[in-house]
Design a protein around this motif. Structure first.
Motif, mmCIF file in Angstrom:
data_model
loop_
_atom_site.group_PDB
_atom_site.id
_atom_site.type_symbol
_atom_site.label_atom_id
_atom_site.label_comp_id
_atom_site.label_asym_id
_atom_site.label_seq_id
_atom_site.Cartn_x
_atom_site.Cartn_y
_atom_site.Cartn_z
ATOM 1 N N THR A 180 0.826 -1.207 0.000
ATOM 2 C CA THR A 180 0.000 0.000 0.000
ATOM 3 C C THR A 180 0.863 1.259 0.000
ATOM 4 O OG1 THR A 180 -1.743 1.199 1.185
ATOM 5 C CG2 THR A 180 -0.156 -0.015 2.521
ATOM 6 N N LYS A 181 0.357 2.303 -0.639
ATOM 7 C CA LYS A 181 0.997 3.610 -0.602
ATOM 8 C C LYS A 181 0.529 4.439 0.595
ATOM 9 C CE LYS A 181 1.224 4.220 -5.661
ATOM 10 N NZ LYS A 181 0.734 5.092 -6.763
ATOM 11 N N ALA A 182 -0.562 4.029 1.210
ATOM 12 C CA ALA A 182 -1.193 4.840 2.252
ATOM 13 C C ALA A 182 -0.312 4.949 3.494
ATOM 14 C CB ALA A 182 -2.550 4.244 2.628
ATOM 15 N N THR A 183 -0.510 6.044 4.224
ATOM 16 C CA THR A 183 0.155 6.213 5.524
ATOM 17 C C THR A 183 -0.454 5.248 6.533
ATOM 18 O OG1 THR A 183 0.604 8.549 5.090
ATOM 19 C CG2 THR A 183 0.647 7.832 7.391
ATOM 20 N N GLN A 184 0.408 4.552 7.241
ATOM 21 C CA GLN A 184 -0.042 3.540 8.197
ATOM 22 C C GLN A 184 0.305 3.976 9.615
ATOM 23 O OE1 GLN A 184 0.747 -0.646 6.805
ATOM 24 N NE2 GLN A 184 1.991 0.405 5.259
ATOM 25 N N LEU A 185 -0.576 3.612 10.539
ATOM 26 C CA LEU A 185 -0.371 3.935 11.957
ATOM 27 C C LEU A 185 -0.008 2.668 12.705
ATOM 28 C CD1 LEU A 185 -2.386 6.284 14.217
ATOM 29 C CD2 LEU A 185 -1.918 3.987 15.029
ATOM 30 N N TYR A 186 1.084 2.750 13.425
ATOM 31 C CA TYR A 186 1.494 1.625 14.265
ATOM 32 C C TYR A 186 1.550 2.099 15.709
ATOM 33 C CZ TYR A 186 4.374 -2.001 16.402
ATOM 34 O OH TYR A 186 4.863 -2.980 17.232
ATOM 35 N N ASP A 187 0.678 1.532 16.531
ATOM 36 C CA ASP A 187 0.630 1.874 17.953
ATOM 37 C C ASP A 187 1.644 1.002 18.685
ATOM 38 O OD1 ASP A 187 0.005 2.806 20.419
ATOM 39 O OD2 ASP A 187 -2.107 2.244 20.386
ATOM 40 N N ILE A 188 2.750 1.610 19.075
ATOM 41 C CA ILE A 188 3.841 0.864 19.701
ATOM 42 C C ILE A 188 3.452 0.494 21.132
ATOM 43 C CG2 ILE A 188 6.265 0.977 20.390
ATOM 44 C CD1 ILE A 188 6.730 2.920 18.121
ATOM 45 N N PRO A 189 3.651 -0.735 21.555
ATOM 46 C CA PRO A 189 3.337 -1.116 22.937
ATOM 47 C C PRO A 189 4.150 -0.285 23.929
ATOM 48 C CG PRO A 189 3.699 -3.064 21.573
ATOM 49 C CD PRO A 189 4.108 -1.884 20.764
ATOM 50 N N PRO A 190 3.570 0.057 25.091
ATOM 51 C CA PRO A 190 4.306 0.839 26.097
ATOM 52 C C PRO A 190 5.587 0.126 26.523
ATOM 53 C CG PRO A 190 1.965 0.749 26.643
ATOM 54 C CD PRO A 190 2.174 -0.209 25.508
ATOM 55 N N SER A 191 6.636 0.914 26.716
ATOM 56 C CA SER A 191 7.929 0.362 27.107
ATOM 57 C C SER A 191 8.578 1.303 28.119
ATOM 58 C CB SER A 191 8.839 0.190 25.888
ATOM 59 O OG SER A 191 8.989 1.415 25.194
ATOM 60 N N GLU A 192 9.524 0.780 28.884
ATOM 61 C CA GLU A 192 10.191 1.556 29.921
ATOM 62 C C GLU A 192 11.521 2.102 29.410
ATOM 63 O OE1 GLU A 192 10.623 -0.328 33.666
ATOM 64 O OE2 GLU A 192 8.479 -0.722 33.940
ATOM 65 N N VAL A 193 11.800 3.364 29.805
ATOM 66 C CA VAL A 193 13.072 3.995 29.495
ATOM 67 C C VAL A 193 13.653 4.551 30.788
ATOM 68 C CG1 VAL A 193 12.447 4.569 27.128
ATOM 69 C CG2 VAL A 193 11.939 6.194 28.955
ATOM 70 N N LEU A 194 14.947 4.845 30.761
ATOM 71 C CA LEU A 194 15.647 5.341 31.943
ATOM 72 C C LEU A 194 16.013 6.800 31.721
ATOM 73 C CD1 LEU A 194 16.610 4.094 34.653
ATOM 74 C CD2 LEU A 194 18.864 3.857 33.613
ATOM 75 N N THR A 195 15.664 7.667 32.675
ATOM 76 C CA THR A 195 15.958 9.092 32.558
ATOM 77 C C THR A 195 17.400 9.365 32.991
ATOM 78 O OG1 THR A 195 15.152 9.537 34.804
ATOM 79 C CG2 THR A 195 13.550 9.652 33.012
ATOM 80 N N SER A 196 17.819 10.621 32.838
ATOM 81 C CA SER A 196 19.195 10.972 33.172
ATOM 82 C C SER A 196 19.478 10.844 34.666
ATOM 83 C CB SER A 196 19.500 12.404 32.713
ATOM 84 O OG SER A 196 18.642 13.324 33.381
ATOM 85 N N ASP A 197 18.426 10.971 35.511
ATOM 86 C CA ASP A 197 18.619 10.793 36.948
ATOM 87 C C ASP A 197 18.288 9.373 37.401
ATOM 88 O OD1 ASP A 197 16.002 11.163 36.291
ATOM 89 O OD2 ASP A 197 15.502 12.434 37.986
ATOM 90 N N LYS A 198 18.385 8.422 36.456
ATOM 91 C CA LYS A 198 18.256 6.988 36.742
ATOM 92 C C LYS A 198 16.871 6.617 37.275
ATOM 93 C CE LYS A 198 22.565 6.820 35.631
ATOM 94 N NZ LYS A 198 22.928 6.413 34.254
ATOM 95 N N GLN A 199 15.845 7.224 36.721
ATOM 96 C CA GLN A 199 14.471 6.911 37.095
ATOM 97 C C GLN A 199 13.775 6.237 35.917
ATOM 98 O OE1 GLN A 199 13.264 7.398 40.212
ATOM 99 N NE2 GLN A 199 15.261 8.238 40.800
ATOM 100 N N ASN A 200 13.001 5.196 36.218
ATOM 101 C CA ASN A 200 12.257 4.501 35.159
ATOM 102 C C ASN A 200 11.005 5.274 34.783
ATOM 103 O OD1 ASN A 200 13.976 2.320 34.812
ATOM 104 N ND2 ASN A 200 13.034 1.162 36.478
ATOM 105 N N MET A 201 10.738 5.365 33.489
ATOM 106 C CA MET A 201 9.520 5.992 32.977
ATOM 107 C C MET A 201 8.929 5.068 31.916
ATOM 108 S SD MET A 201 8.931 9.011 34.378
ATOM 109 C CE MET A 201 7.889 9.792 33.172
ATOM 110 N N THR A 202 7.592 4.980 31.896
ATOM 111 C CA THR A 202 6.893 4.208 30.876
ATOM 112 C C THR A 202 6.436 5.157 29.773
ATOM 113 O OG1 THR A 202 6.142 2.587 32.494
ATOM 114 C CG2 THR A 202 4.960 2.673 30.410
ATOM 115 N N VAL A 203 6.807 4.858 28.527
ATOM 116 C CA VAL A 203 6.474 5.706 27.382
ATOM 117 C C VAL A 203 5.500 4.958 26.485
ATOM 118 C CG1 VAL A 203 7.385 7.035 25.448
ATOM 119 C CG2 VAL A 203 8.770 6.727 27.507
ATOM 120 N N ASP A 204 4.395 5.615 26.161
ATOM 121 C CA ASP A 204 3.392 5.058 25.250
ATOM 122 C C ASP A 204 3.308 5.989 24.046
ATOM 123 O OD1 ASP A 204 1.391 3.660 24.088
ATOM 124 O OD2 ASP A 204 -0.168 4.145 25.536
#
Length: 294
Positions: free
Chosen positions: A64-88
């Motif tokens: 397909t040529k159409a623009t597609q949307l992919y909803d990424i599953p929430p995942s955890e990342v680490l901030t600069s002050d070593k704190q976990n954050m969940t990003v959706d």
């Protein structure tokens, strides 16, 4: 023999129809078509209409040529002050080079897996430069848009190697891991309570200052009013005595004034039910009441 001829003719016709139908394929307006021969792409077209291919040898893969949307599953990342954050977040993407896309990925599901990995790595890198407090309290929409734009451009640059164009990356929600929520909420509640207590104490202090100033002003005004009233009373009494002195400046007038005062006193004493009055026999009023000609 005739029957065999007719059967052979029918088989030939069916075979011809099958060959003719296998020689052509159609391409819609919103899709790419890749002609594959022995697992190798020999041509790619995005032009809508009828196209030719070798029957039984070539196959066609559509994308397909159409623009597609992919909803990424929430995942955890680490901030600069070593704190976990969940990003959706979610990603908007489309196929820019169908041949490269087919050679490197081959399917939409594989492409989404690769985009998931690219986006997560980029989020991990960007969030690692920000403190948790900056992410949670980020109120400047322009700054958030800059972060989104940088993430989208970086992911797009990497996705070009797979024939993919990344149009946008949007973060739906930053959140804390479930294990940290209660502790953070308790800390936030404690901080807000401390702020409320400080505001209340400051307000009570300001109120006491205002009340003290008002009480001071009231006391000053009452004192000044009482002093002014006492002065007016004294001046009035002085004027009254002056007027009396001017009105009764002879002995006869003085005696008459004293007599009227005695009559007023007698009148006040006769208001009750008891009508007995005890007077000094030498008083002028007693002499008059007893008929003394003096």
């Amino acid at each position: 023999m005739k029957k065999i001829k007719w059967i052979a003719l029918g088989v030939a016709v069916l075979l011809a129809l099958a060959i003719c139908s296998g020689c052509f394929f159609t391409v819609a307006e919103n899709e790419y078509a890749c002609t594959v021969r022995f697992s190798k792409i020999i041509s790619t077209t995005s032009e809508a209409g009828l196209h030719f291919k070798l029957p039984f040898v070539d196959s066609v893969k559509y994308f397909t040529k159409a623009t597609q949307l992919y909803d990424i599953p929430p995942s955890e990342v680490l901030t600069s002050d070593k704190q976990n954050m969940t990003v959706d977040c979610y990603i908007l993407w489309s196929i820019s080079d169908p041949k490269l896309f087919y050679q490197t990925l081959g399917s939409t599901s594989t492409a989404e897996q690769r985009l998931d990995a690219l986006t997560y790595n980029e989020l991990k890198t960007v969030m690692g430069t920000l403190a948790q407090a900056d992410i949670i309290n980020m109120e400047d929409g322009a700054r958030r848009n800059d972060i989104y734009s940088n993430i989208a451009s970086d992911v797009d640059r990497l996705a070009r190697n797979y024939g993919i164009r990344v149009e946008d990356v949007k973060i739906k929600q930053f959140d804390l891991p479930e294990s940290n929520l209660n502790a953070v909420y308790s800390r936030m509640i404690s901080e807000r309570n401390q702020m409320a207590e400080k505001y209340t104490a400051d307000g009570n202090y300001e109120a006491s200052i205002i009340r003290n100033n008002v009480d001071k002003q009231v006391n000053i005004i009452v004192s000044d009013a009482e002093a002014s009233a006492a002065q007016l009373v004294a001046e009035g009494e002085g004027e009254y005595m002056r007027m009396l002195a001017a009105a009764f400046d002879t002995a006869d007038k003085k005696d008459f004034y004293e007599f009227t005062l005695a009559l007023d006193a007698l009148k006040q004493s006769l208001n009750g039910s008891e009508k007995t009055v005890v007077l000094d026999g030498n008083s002028a009023l007693a002499k008059i009441l007893m008929g003394n000609p003096e």
